[in-house]
Design a protein around this motif. Sequence first.
Motif, PDB file in Angstrom:
ATOM      1  N   LEU A  14       0.825  -1.208   0.000  1.00 27.13           N
ATOM      2  CA  LEU A  14       0.000   0.000   0.000  1.00 27.13           C
ATOM      3  C   LEU A  14       0.856   1.253   0.000  1.00 27.13           C
ATOM      4  O   LEU A  14       0.553   2.233  -0.696  1.00 27.13           O
ATOM      5  CB  LEU A  14      -0.932  -0.001   1.210  1.00 27.13           C
ATOM      6  CG  LEU A  14      -1.866   1.185   1.347  1.00 27.13           C
ATOM      7  CD1 LEU A  14      -2.806   1.263   0.154  1.00 27.13           C
ATOM      8  CD2 LEU A  14      -2.655   1.096   2.629  1.00 27.13           C
ATOM      9  N   ASN A  15       1.947   1.227   0.742  1.00 30.75           N
ATOM     10  CA  ASN A  15       2.866   2.356   0.787  1.00 30.75           C
ATOM     11  C   ASN A  15       3.455   2.618  -0.600  1.00 30.75           C
ATOM     12  O   ASN A  15       3.543   3.766  -1.049  1.00 30.75           O
ATOM     13  CB  ASN A  15       3.983   2.075   1.798  1.00 30.75           C
ATOM     14  CG  ASN A  15       4.683   3.311   2.250  1.00 30.75           C
ATOM     15  OD1 ASN A  15       4.287   4.422   1.919  1.00 30.75           O
ATOM     16  ND2 ASN A  15       5.730   3.119   3.013  1.00 30.75           N
ATOM     17  N   HIS A  16       3.820   1.565  -1.300  1.00 33.26           N
ATOM     18  CA  HIS A  16       4.363   1.695  -2.650  1.00 33.26           C
ATOM     19  C   HIS A  16       3.323   2.274  -3.610  1.00 33.26           C
ATOM     20  O   HIS A  16       3.633   3.165  -4.418  1.00 33.26           O
ATOM     21  CB  HIS A  16       4.851   0.341  -3.152  1.00 33.26           C
ATOM     22  CG  HIS A  16       5.374   0.363  -4.544  1.00 33.26           C
ATOM     23  ND1 HIS A  16       6.556   0.989  -4.884  1.00 33.26           N
ATOM     24  CD2 HIS A  16       4.867  -0.134  -5.694  1.00 33.26           C
ATOM     25  CE1 HIS A  16       6.752   0.864  -6.184  1.00 33.26           C
ATOM     26  NE2 HIS A  16       5.729   0.181  -6.690  1.00 33.26           N
ATOM     27  N   LYS A  17       2.088   1.796  -3.510  1.00 31.21           N
ATOM     28  CA  LYS A  17       1.021   2.298  -4.383  1.00 31.21           C
ATOM     29  C   LYS A  17       0.770   3.785  -4.153  1.00 31.21           C
ATOM     30  O   LYS A  17       0.540   4.551  -5.107  1.00 31.21           O
ATOM     31  CB  LYS A  17      -0.263   1.518  -4.147  1.00 31.21           C
ATOM     32  CG  LYS A  17      -0.237   0.121  -4.711  1.00 31.21           C
ATOM     33  CD  LYS A  17      -1.527  -0.609  -4.417  1.00 31.21           C
ATOM     34  CE  LYS A  17      -1.474  -2.025  -4.934  1.00 31.21           C
ATOM     35  NZ  LYS A  17      -2.712  -2.773  -4.659  1.00 31.21           N
ATOM     36  N   LEU A  18       0.817   4.218  -2.893  1.00 31.00           N
ATOM     37  CA  LEU A  18       0.604   5.631  -2.597  1.00 31.00           C
ATOM     38  C   LEU A  18       1.733   6.489  -3.157  1.00 31.00           C
ATOM     39  O   LEU A  18       1.494   7.586  -3.686  1.00 31.00           O
ATOM     40  CB  LEU A  18       0.481   5.835  -1.086  1.00 31.00           C
ATOM     41  CG  LEU A  18      -0.812   5.335  -0.459  1.00 31.00           C
ATOM     42  CD1 LEU A  18      -0.705   5.368   1.060  1.00 31.00           C
ATOM     43  CD2 LEU A  18      -1.995   6.148  -0.929  1.00 31.00           C
ATOM     44  N   LYS A  19       2.959   6.010  -3.054  1.00 26.89           N
ATOM     45  CA  LYS A  19       4.098   6.763  -3.586  1.00 26.89           C
ATOM     46  C   LYS A  19       4.030   6.879  -5.109  1.00 26.89           C
ATOM     47  O   LYS A  19       4.310   7.934  -5.675  1.00 26.89           O
ATOM     48  CB  LYS A  19       5.410   6.116  -3.163  1.00 26.89           C
ATOM     49  CG  LYS A  19       5.757   6.343  -1.719  1.00 26.89           C
ATOM     50  CD  LYS A  19       7.105   5.742  -1.389  1.00 26.89           C
ATOM     51  CE  LYS A  19       7.487   6.054   0.027  1.00 26.89           C
ATOM     52  NZ  LYS A  19       8.854   5.602   0.340  1.00 26.89           N
ATOM     53  N   ALA A  21       1.295   6.795  -6.932  1.00 27.88           N
ATOM     54  CA  ALA A  21       0.204   7.719  -7.255  1.00 27.88           C
ATOM     55  C   ALA A  21       0.637   9.170  -7.029  1.00 27.88           C
ATOM     56  O   ALA A  21       0.308  10.053  -7.832  1.00 27.88           O
ATOM     57  CB  ALA A  21      -1.013   7.401  -6.404  1.00 27.88           C
ATOM     58  N   GLN A  22       1.399   9.425  -5.973  1.00 29.80           N
ATOM     59  CA  GLN A  22       1.860  10.784  -5.714  1.00 29.80           C
ATOM     60  C   GLN A  22       2.797  11.260  -6.820  1.00 29.80           C
ATOM     61  O   GLN A  22       2.684  12.388  -7.295  1.00 29.80           O
ATOM     62  CB  GLN A  22       2.571  10.865  -4.366  1.00 29.80           C
ATOM     63  CG  GLN A  22       3.019  12.276  -4.049  1.00 29.80           C
ATOM     64  CD  GLN A  22       3.791  12.375  -2.756  1.00 29.80           C
ATOM     65  OE1 GLN A  22       4.228  11.373  -2.200  1.00 29.80           O
ATOM     66  NE2 GLN A  22       3.952  13.577  -2.273  1.00 29.80           N
ATOM     67  N   ARG A  27       3.797  14.603 -11.637  1.00 32.79           N
ATOM     68  CA  ARG A  27       4.129  14.706 -13.062  1.00 32.79           C
ATOM     69  C   ARG A  27       2.987  15.359 -13.839  1.00 32.79           C
ATOM     70  O   ARG A  27       3.223  16.175 -14.729  1.00 32.79           O
ATOM     71  CB  ARG A  27       4.423  13.323 -13.636  1.00 32.79           C
ATOM     72  CG  ARG A  27       5.744  12.776 -13.204  1.00 32.79           C
ATOM     73  CD  ARG A  27       6.009  11.415 -13.853  1.00 32.79           C
ATOM     74  NE  ARG A  27       7.320  10.943 -13.486  1.00 32.79           N
ATOM     75  CZ  ARG A  27       8.443  11.321 -14.079  1.00 32.79           C
ATOM     76  NH1 ARG A  27       8.401  12.156 -15.097  1.00 32.79           N
ATOM     77  NH2 ARG A  27       9.600  10.865 -13.688  1.00 32.79           N
ATOM     78  N   ALA A  28       1.759  15.010 -13.497  1.00 28.26           N
ATOM     79  CA  ALA A  28       0.612  15.605 -14.180  1.00 28.26           C
ATOM     80  C   ALA A  28       0.499  17.088 -13.855  1.00 28.26           C
ATOM     81  O   ALA A  28       0.079  17.887 -14.707  1.00 28.26           O
ATOM     82  CB  ALA A  28      -0.667  14.882 -13.783  1.00 28.26           C
ATOM     83  N   LEU A  29       0.884  17.468 -12.655  1.00 26.87           N
ATOM     84  CA  LEU A  29       0.826  18.870 -12.241  1.00 26.87           C
ATOM     85  C   LEU A  29       1.715  19.740 -13.123  1.00 26.87           C
ATOM     86  O   LEU A  29       1.336  20.853 -13.493  1.00 26.87           O
ATOM     87  CB  LEU A  29       1.262  18.982 -10.776  1.00 26.87           C
ATOM     88  CG  LEU A  29       1.170  20.336 -10.122  1.00 26.87           C
ATOM     89  CD1 LEU A  29      -0.292  20.697  -9.900  1.00 26.87           C
ATOM     90  CD2 LEU A  29       1.902  20.313  -8.797  1.00 26.87           C
ATOM     91  N   PHE A  30       2.881  19.222 -13.486  1.00 20.90           N
ATOM     92  CA  PHE A  30       3.812  19.980 -14.325  1.00 20.90           C
ATOM     93  C   PHE A  30       3.702  19.635 -15.802  1.00 20.90           C
ATOM     94  O   PHE A  30       4.401  20.218 -16.625  1.00 20.90           O
ATOM     95  CB  PHE A  30       5.252  19.746 -13.861  1.00 20.90           C
ATOM     96  CG  PHE A  30       5.614  20.562 -12.666  1.00 20.90           C
ATOM     97  CD1 PHE A  30       5.808  21.922 -12.778  1.00 20.90           C
ATOM     98  CD2 PHE A  30       5.748  19.977 -11.431  1.00 20.90           C
ATOM     99  CE1 PHE A  30       6.134  22.677 -11.673  1.00 20.90           C
ATOM    100  CE2 PHE A  30       6.073  20.716 -10.323  1.00 20.90           C
ATOM    101  CZ  PHE A  30       6.269  22.084 -10.444  1.00 20.90           C
ATOM    102  N   ILE A  52       4.467  11.333   0.732  1.00 19.00           N
ATOM    103  CA  ILE A  52       3.181  10.852   1.244  1.00 19.00           C
ATOM    104  C   ILE A  52       3.372   9.908   2.424  1.00 19.00           C
ATOM    105  O   ILE A  52       2.581   9.924   3.376  1.00 19.00           O
ATOM    106  CB  ILE A  52       2.354  10.177   0.117  1.00 19.00           C
ATOM    107  CG1 ILE A  52       0.922   9.894   0.569  1.00 19.00           C
ATOM    108  CG2 ILE A  52       3.005   8.919  -0.377  1.00 19.00           C
ATOM    109  CD1 ILE A  52       0.089  11.112   0.721  1.00 19.00           C
ATOM    110  N   ALA A  53       4.443   9.110   2.420  1.00 20.21           N
ATOM    111  CA  ALA A  53       4.676   8.182   3.530  1.00 20.21           C
ATOM    112  C   ALA A  53       4.976   8.946   4.819  1.00 20.21           C
ATOM    113  O   ALA A  53       4.497   8.570   5.894  1.00 20.21           O
ATOM    114  CB  ALA A  53       5.826   7.239   3.196  1.00 20.21           C
TER     115      ALA A  53
END
Length: 114
Positions: A14-19, A21-22, A27-30, A52-53
């Motif tokens: 779950l920690n990996h999935k959150l990282k 996604a962040q 990347r989408a922000l820029f 995020i972690a």
Amino acid sequence: MTYEAEARTLTVDLNHKLKVAQRAMERALFGVSLRDRIRNENIRRRTKVTDIAQRISKLKWQWAGHVCRRTDGRWGRRVLEWRPRIGNRSEGRPRARWTDDLKKVSGSGWMRKA
């Protein structure tokens, strides 16, 4: 992404999935594609967003302190102290519990430190 994160058991997966996604959101922000081959560290430096972690860990400690300070007998504190003793244990490695992260950082006396 941090909605209800303090109440969730954080596993490695779950920690990996959150990282992931962040990083995708940054990347989408820029407007940066993976094909542009810009390192994640450079994007993180430009966004100045905390990891995020780390954020979830901070939220979890805040929630643990809140629950441990309660004295009105609500179920949150009782659930933390409850140890079921019925039935046989299942095979394999035990599933991660909510308190395992806290115990890993500060030991068995995590309630006093929270």
